[in-house]
Design an enzyme around this catalytic site. Structure first.
Site, PDB file in Angstrom:
ATOM      1  N   ARG A 144     -54.701 198.088 -35.955  1.00 55.19           N
ATOM      2  CA  ARG A 144     -54.702 198.916 -34.736  1.00 55.19           C
ATOM      3  C   ARG A 144     -54.531 200.388 -35.123  1.00 55.19           C
ATOM      4  NH1 ARG A 144     -50.778 197.166 -30.124  1.00 55.19           N
ATOM      5  NH2 ARG A 144     -52.030 198.673 -28.964  1.00 55.19           N
ATOM      6  N   CYS A 203     -45.559 203.622 -30.774  1.00 56.73           N
ATOM      7  CA  CYS A 203     -46.279 202.355 -30.937  1.00 56.73           C
ATOM      8  C   CYS A 203     -47.346 202.316 -29.854  1.00 56.73           C
ATOM      9  CB  CYS A 203     -45.310 201.174 -30.845  1.00 56.73           C
ATOM     10  SG  CYS A 203     -44.326 201.151 -29.316  1.00 56.73           S
TER      11      CYS A 203
END
Length: 280
Positions: free
Chosen positions: A178, A235
């Site tokens: 990611r 995040c």
């Protein structure tokens, strides 16, 4: 002093009036799962802290997928669970501490230092035969007074300054693919914030639910951070980044901040730059 307590310690101290326990179990894929599991059984006396209902604010255009909750609303919730300035708070989940770490960070941000995360998680606690129940705890009326630590939180404008001046370390806590922008299963745009390095939140555990020892955590960050350098962690939505911050705190690194809205807030602004890595 450690940020962690062992399951045995929790079981042995359930009847203390100065301890408040929170069950933070939550599934991002199934938001109702945590409360349903809690209703089936939980640690005796534990209150349920829902990521969406208690530990986040409603989603809006900006602020990310889990905006930080209103200080007043969270303080009222904590007070109804008996938390005041004298109480010891213990949080647990079954997500390797990800959700419990969010509550840990929020309490630190609100000025409450006496907060800990239980090692091992709920399943381990239950399998060891420790005290569980279906009985719901009684609502209490304590007064939780917050003392906000503003330096623990940064916003989009602060991140833009970091990119420009490169005067702070920016850490992306998501999994490597990611971060690299090779996949993006949740948000509408893939990649990472420019200048950020990748330290995945899952790397802080020796096995599921059990955090690495202090020395290992110190070694992990020694190669990444200067001793005087502030680290900002993000995040996807400001939840699992709290794992990194807790681990860093355990390692003695306290000059840290959370980008509350994280990646999902960053990409809600069309002009914010995004970086990707080429597929190897």
């Amino acid at each position: 002093m450690s940020n962690f307590v062992r399951p045995e310690w929790v079981d042995n101290n359930l009847n203390r009036d100065d301890i408040v326990i929170f069950d933070c179990r939550f599934s991002l894929a199934n938001p109702s799962e945590g409360i349903e599991l809690y209703k089936q059984d939980h640690i005796e006396g534990a209150y349920y802290a829902d990521l969406n209902q208690h530990l986040s604010a409603p989603v809006s255009t900006h602020g990310g997928r889990h905006p930080l909750p209103s200080v007043n609303i969270l303080s009222q919730f904590l007070g109804c669970c008996g938390v005041d300035s004298e109480k010891i708070v213990v949080a647990y989940d079954d997500q390797s501490g990800a959700m419990a770490s969010r509550l840990w960070w929020l309490l630190k941000y609100l000025g409450h230092d006496n907060v800990y995360v239980m090692q091992g998680g709920y399943t381990h606690y239950k399998e060891k035969g420790h005290s569980i129940t279906r009985k719901m705890p009684i609502e209490k009326q304590s007064h939780f007074k917050s003392k906000i630590r503003e330096d623990m939180l940064v916003m989009k404008e602060d991140i833009i300054s970091v990119i420009k001046n490169r005067n702070k370390m920016l850490i992306d806590a998501r999994e490597p693919n990611r971060y690299k922008g090779l996949i993006e299963p949740i948000d509408h745009k893939a990649g990472h914030i420019p200048t950020a390095i990748n330290i995945p939140w899952e790397k802080h555990f020796q096995k599921t639910g059990w955090w690495k020892e202090k020395k290992e955590l110190q070694e992990m960050y020694a190669v990444q951070l200067r001793s005087d350098e502030k680290a900002i962690v993000y995040c996807g939505s400001g939840v699992t980044a709290c794992v990194n911050i807790l681990a860093m705190n355990e390692a003695g690194i306290t000059n840290t901040a959370l980008y509350g809205g994280s990646w999902s807030d960053w990409i809600s602004y069309r002009d914010n730059p995004v970086e990707k890595e080429q597929q190897e």
